[in-house]
Motif scaffolding. Sequence first.
Motif, PDB file in Angstrom:
ATOM      1  N   HIS A 179      -0.028   8.106 -32.104  1.00  0.00           N
ATOM      2  CA  HIS A 179      -1.230   7.267 -32.082  1.00  0.00           C
ATOM      3  C   HIS A 179      -0.955   5.856 -32.570  1.00  0.00           C
ATOM      4  CE1 HIS A 179      -5.506   6.343 -32.160  1.00  0.00           C
ATOM      5  NE2 HIS A 179      -5.369   5.899 -33.396  1.00  0.00           N
ATOM      6  N   LEU A 180      -0.091   5.703 -33.585  1.00  0.00           N
ATOM      7  CA  LEU A 180       0.116   4.395 -34.199  1.00  0.00           C
ATOM      8  C   LEU A 180       1.312   3.628 -33.627  1.00  0.00           C
ATOM      9  CD1 LEU A 180      -0.577   5.170 -37.983  1.00  0.00           C
ATOM     10  CD2 LEU A 180      -2.132   4.191 -36.268  1.00  0.00           C
ATOM     11  N   LEU A 181       2.301   4.327 -33.076  1.00  0.00           N
ATOM     12  CA  LEU A 181       3.514   3.651 -32.618  1.00  0.00           C
ATOM     13  C   LEU A 181       3.582   3.443 -31.112  1.00  0.00           C
ATOM     14  CD1 LEU A 181       6.270   5.351 -34.827  1.00  0.00           C
ATOM     15  CD2 LEU A 181       4.992   3.251 -35.245  1.00  0.00           C
TER      16      LEU A 181
ATOM     17  N   SER B 112      10.314   0.684 -35.249  1.00  0.00           N
ATOM     18  CA  SER B 112       9.375   1.657 -34.685  1.00  0.00           C
ATOM     19  C   SER B 112      10.038   2.475 -33.592  1.00  0.00           C
ATOM     20  CB  SER B 112       8.136   0.938 -34.137  1.00  0.00           C
ATOM     21  OG  SER B 112       8.439   0.222 -32.953  1.00  0.00           O
ATOM     22  N   LEU B 113      10.935   1.857 -32.813  1.00  0.00           N
ATOM     23  CA  LEU B 113      11.682   2.614 -31.802  1.00  0.00           C
ATOM     24  C   LEU B 113      12.627   3.614 -32.464  1.00  0.00           C
ATOM     25  CD1 LEU B 113      12.590  -0.099 -29.138  1.00  0.00           C
ATOM     26  CD2 LEU B 113      10.915   1.743 -28.925  1.00  0.00           C
ATOM     27  N   LEU B 114      13.277   3.186 -33.560  1.00  0.00           N
ATOM     28  CA  LEU B 114      14.157   4.096 -34.295  1.00  0.00           C
ATOM     29  C   LEU B 114      13.361   5.269 -34.847  1.00  0.00           C
ATOM     30  CD1 LEU B 114      16.845   4.859 -35.633  1.00  0.00           C
ATOM     31  CD2 LEU B 114      16.236   3.328 -37.523  1.00  0.00           C
ATOM     32  N   GLU B 115      12.218   4.999 -35.434  1.00  0.00           N
ATOM     33  CA  GLU B 115      11.379   6.066 -35.965  1.00  0.00           C
ATOM     34  C   GLU B 115      10.914   6.989 -34.839  1.00  0.00           C
ATOM     35  OE1 GLU B 115       8.894   8.395 -38.510  1.00  0.00           O
ATOM     36  OE2 GLU B 115      10.701   7.168 -38.795  1.00  0.00           O
ATOM     37  N   GLY B 116      10.629   6.406 -33.669  1.00  0.00           N
ATOM     38  CA  GLY B 116      10.238   7.224 -32.538  1.00  0.00           C
ATOM     39  C   GLY B 116      11.323   8.192 -32.119  1.00  0.00           C
ATOM     40  N   ARG B 117      12.570   7.765 -32.155  1.00  0.00           N
ATOM     41  CA  ARG B 117      13.673   8.667 -31.799  1.00  0.00           C
ATOM     42  C   ARG B 117      13.798   9.787 -32.831  1.00  0.00           C
ATOM     43  NH1 ARG B 117      13.449   9.021 -27.751  1.00  0.00           N
ATOM     44  NH2 ARG B 117      15.511   9.884 -27.431  1.00  0.00           N
ATOM     45  N   ILE B 118      13.591   9.458 -34.116  1.00  0.00           N
ATOM     46  CA  ILE B 118      13.652  10.496 -35.152  1.00  0.00           C
ATOM     47  C   ILE B 118      12.524  11.502 -34.951  1.00  0.00           C
ATOM     48  CG2 ILE B 118      13.488  10.929 -37.635  1.00  0.00           C
ATOM     49  CD1 ILE B 118      14.695   8.169 -38.109  1.00  0.00           C
TER      50      ILE B 118
END
Length: 308
Positions: free
Chosen positions: A297-299, A159-165
């Motif tokens: 909202h979800l992460l 989820s942190l990786l997706e947040g950076r993307i």
Amino acid sequence: MNAPVPRTIDEYLKQLRAALRGADPAMIQDALYDAEEHLRAELAERADGDEAAMLADVVGSYGAPEEVAEIYRDQEVTVQRALRTPKTPPRRGPIGRFFGVAADPHTYGALFYMLLAMATGIFYFTWVVTGVSLSAGFSILIIGIPFLVLFIGTVRALSLLEGRIVETMLGVRMPRRPAYADRSLPWLKRIGAMFTDPRTWSTLLYMLLMLPLGIVYFIIVVTGISLSVSLACAPWAAFFISQNAIDTVYVNGQVWPPHDWYWWVVPLISIVGVLLLFVVLHLARAVGRMHGHLAKHLLVRGREAAQG
């Protein structure tokens, strides 16, 4: 009126949450993680383990909760300025706003994200389904709980990786730090806190949703760009090829293409293709904004959770 000096780490964090009320949830999560990690490290270094005395020293060095909150608010201004797209000349009128989308860097970030989303969506979906299935299968074995905890930990890391993307491509502020896990708690309570955290389940939901969303995003981009570019370029190519063709093509007894009207149909179709391309750019920008709000909202912990 200043708040009383906190005597426990929990009191310090509650005062910091209160001081950050109304700020971006991603920034609040980062601030709470940094503060708690610093305070736990300071407490671990003290031989006497006096939490109240440690906090009294920290308030003078690291800063009171209000001071730390003000520092993070000032830093957030810099972060938001970096995420903001470069200013472009103001475009007046519907025509200027319609074609001005091509000058917005986030438009192309959204396009690339929509293309990438299918690959990441397949990976996230496969990871979650496999992890949940194996966790359920191992639940009757002694390795069931450790495997489940490890799986949830990998989901949080993803989820942190997706947040950076999302932050890089869509320009939406996402957390740089995970939600802090209090290492002083017994491991059973830490596991329980992990499963009672709504963000754990919302993150799993997000990763499951990424597969259908990624497929839809990919289809929109590939179909939209292919169709618009084809409409813009193919009529000209067909026109010039037909003009230089040696053999005459007959359709229903008539020469094709009919040269008496094709000369004005070619630019008309080409203009439609160009307009469709800009419609796709607007659609990509709208999808980027929508998906950024969904990821936020979800992460990220909601405002209520972040503020206590």
